[in-house]
Design a protein around this motif. Structure first.
Motif, PDB file in Angstrom:
ATOM      1  N   LEU A 195     -11.105 -29.229 124.763  1.00 42.86           N
ATOM      2  CA  LEU A 195     -11.007 -29.457 126.061  1.00 42.86           C
ATOM      3  C   LEU A 195      -9.552 -29.510 126.678  1.00 42.86           C
ATOM      4  O   LEU A 195      -9.648 -28.458 128.167  1.00 42.86           O
ATOM      5  CB  LEU A 195     -11.218 -30.638 126.624  1.00 42.86           C
ATOM      6  N   ALA A 196      -8.657 -29.949 126.706  1.00 40.11           N
ATOM      7  CA  ALA A 196      -7.349 -30.042 126.897  1.00 40.11           C
ATOM      8  C   ALA A 196      -6.615 -27.791 126.773  1.00 40.11           C
ATOM      9  O   ALA A 196      -6.010 -27.300 128.177  1.00 40.11           O
ATOM     10  CB  ALA A 196      -6.066 -30.359 126.539  1.00 40.11           C
ATOM     11  N   LYS A 197      -7.304 -27.057 125.899  1.00 41.57           N
ATOM     12  CA  LYS A 197      -6.825 -26.017 125.681  1.00 41.57           C
ATOM     13  C   LYS A 197      -8.186 -25.412 126.627  1.00 41.57           C
ATOM     14  O   LYS A 197      -7.545 -24.224 127.435  1.00 41.57           O
ATOM     15  CB  LYS A 197      -7.329 -24.980 124.119  1.00 41.57           C
ATOM     16  N   LYS A 198      -9.174 -25.667 127.104  1.00 45.03           N
ATOM     17  CA  LYS A 198     -10.138 -25.140 127.989  1.00 45.03           C
ATOM     18  C   LYS A 198      -9.739 -25.185 129.353  1.00 45.03           C
ATOM     19  O   LYS A 198      -9.734 -23.953 130.426  1.00 45.03           O
ATOM     20  CB  LYS A 198     -11.398 -25.637 127.800  1.00 45.03           C
ATOM     21  N   LEU A 199      -8.819 -26.546 129.488  1.00 41.92           N
ATOM     22  CA  LEU A 199      -8.511 -26.647 130.735  1.00 41.92           C
ATOM     23  C   LEU A 199      -7.115 -25.824 131.339  1.00 41.92           C
ATOM     24  O   LEU A 199      -6.353 -26.015 132.094  1.00 41.92           O
ATOM     25  CB  LEU A 199      -8.450 -27.958 130.654  1.00 41.92           C
ATOM     26  N   GLY A 221      -3.074 -31.772 123.238  1.00 37.68           N
ATOM     27  CA  GLY A 221      -2.887 -32.658 122.621  1.00 37.68           C
ATOM     28  C   GLY A 221      -2.123 -33.399 124.181  1.00 37.68           C
ATOM     29  O   GLY A 221      -1.160 -34.736 124.383  1.00 37.68           O
ATOM     30  N   ASN A 222      -2.038 -32.502 125.803  1.00 36.97           N
ATOM     31  CA  ASN A 222      -1.804 -32.762 126.746  1.00 36.97           C
ATOM     32  C   ASN A 222      -2.800 -34.127 127.574  1.00 36.97           C
ATOM     33  O   ASN A 222      -2.876 -34.690 128.737  1.00 36.97           O
ATOM     34  CB  ASN A 222      -1.585 -31.931 127.900  1.00 36.97           C
ATOM     35  N   LEU A 223      -4.064 -34.261 126.658  1.00 35.80           N
ATOM     36  CA  LEU A 223      -5.452 -34.782 127.602  1.00 35.80           C
ATOM     37  C   LEU A 223      -5.343 -36.967 127.907  1.00 35.80           C
ATOM     38  O   LEU A 223      -5.088 -36.100 126.189  1.00 35.80           O
ATOM     39  CB  LEU A 223      -6.192 -34.439 127.812  1.00 35.80           C
TER      40      LEU A 223
END
Length: 103
Positions: free
Chosen positions: A75-79, A84-86
């Protein structure tokens, strides 16, 4: 959520022709705890994830079907915040932004 906020939200959704059903239940922390309160609900049941990025630059409220797993890295990549940042946002952020608390 206060009655004033709920009424305001209901009116806003009505202006958008969005039909809603609300089910009041005690605070829960897992889908398993929630499901007994929703026996009479038809249609999709969702869970909400209130997330922030690691550097606190953004907040997201993600609603997903209750039976779906969410991979926070994907999800973090999609956003666009990087793998690893969410993280889950804390109660103070929920109260400030959403006007709700966890208990």
């Amino acid at each position: 959520m206060s009655e004033d906020l709920r009424s305001e939200l209901d009116k806003y959704l009505e202006t958008l022709s969005i039909q809603t059903t609300s089910v009041e239940h005690p605070p829960v922390f897992t889908v398993e705890e929630m499901m007994p309160h929703l026996q009479e609900v038809s249609g999709a049941v969702t869970k909400n994830l209130f997330l922030k990025d690691k550097k606190k630059k953004g907040l997201w409220l993600v609603s997903v079907r209750h039976d779906r797993q969410v991979n926070l890295n994907d999800l973090a990549k999609k956003l666009g915040v990087g793998s690893g940042n969410l993280r889950f946002a804390d109660e103070a952020a929920m109260l400030e932004k959403l006007k709700v608390r966890t208990s």
